[in-house]
Design a protein around this motif. Sequence first.
Motif: not given
Ligand code: HEM
Length: 180
Positions: A81, A94-95, A98, A102-103, A106, A116, A130, A132, A136, A142, A145-146
């Motif tokens: 991305y 960035m945080l 997001t 990004m989200h 997505v 989330p 954050i 959250y 899930r 998360a 990822i941070v």
């Molecule tokens: C470049 C930045 C990011 C991209 C491209 C990205 C992309 C994604 C994608 C594609 C998914 C799967 C979603 C699905 O299958 O429904 C996802 C899930 C998730 N993302 Fe991100 N994400 C990014 C940044 C972040 C950040 C900074 C955090 C935390 C602060 C985060 C926390 C999560 C978590 C915990 C999930 C798991 C699903 C859930 O908990 O419900 N993401 N993200």
Amino acid sequence: MHGTIFTLLKRYVQTQYDHSTWIQLLENADLTAADFDHKHVYPDEHLYRLVGEAATMTGLSADELHEKFGEYLVPDLMYMYQKLLRPEWTTLDMLEHTESTMHKQVRQENAGNTPPVLHVTRISPDELFIDYVSARRMSALAVGIVRGVARYYDEAESIEVEPTTSENGEQVRIRVRRIR
Ligand code: HEM
């Protein structure tokens, strides 16, 4: 869950352990589909089973594994991305963005994608919260990822990440602070 996450989990296991560990993991999790692709969405249950079995095999907790995996995911997510990343951003910026970048993207790519919701409150240039929110309950991912984002921006030493509520809830507050 998005196939990209499964593909990266597969690569994570193959590189941190080996290919036979991945095969063993699939068997233990009772999954026959050995391959996932980035065009499809797979049941969350598969991810829970794979991480649960990996926890049994490694002796680590599911939360610890989620954190390690989250950290590992970041360079690939950033690469995929990269068009949405602004050159002036560092970890906290960035945080902060997001959710709206990004989200958001997505979610638009596929109606089945449900990343989330991250409510971010920027308290100062050096601190944010954050909130959250996700059924899930993957806030440990998360947190990882941070940490990965901080490493990506070469700030791993100066960024503190701390969940301030229980890590297993549908809503978890994570505090992120830069120490100068
Ligand atoms: C470049 C930045 C990011 C991209 C491209 C990205 C992309 C994604 C994608 C594609 C998914 C799967 C979603 C699905 O299958 O429904 C996802 C899930 C998730 N993302 Fe991100 N994400 C990014 C940044 C972040 C950040 C900074 C955090 C935390 C602060 C985060 C926390 C999560 C978590 C915990 C999930 C798991 C699903 C859930 O908990 O419900 N993401 N993200």
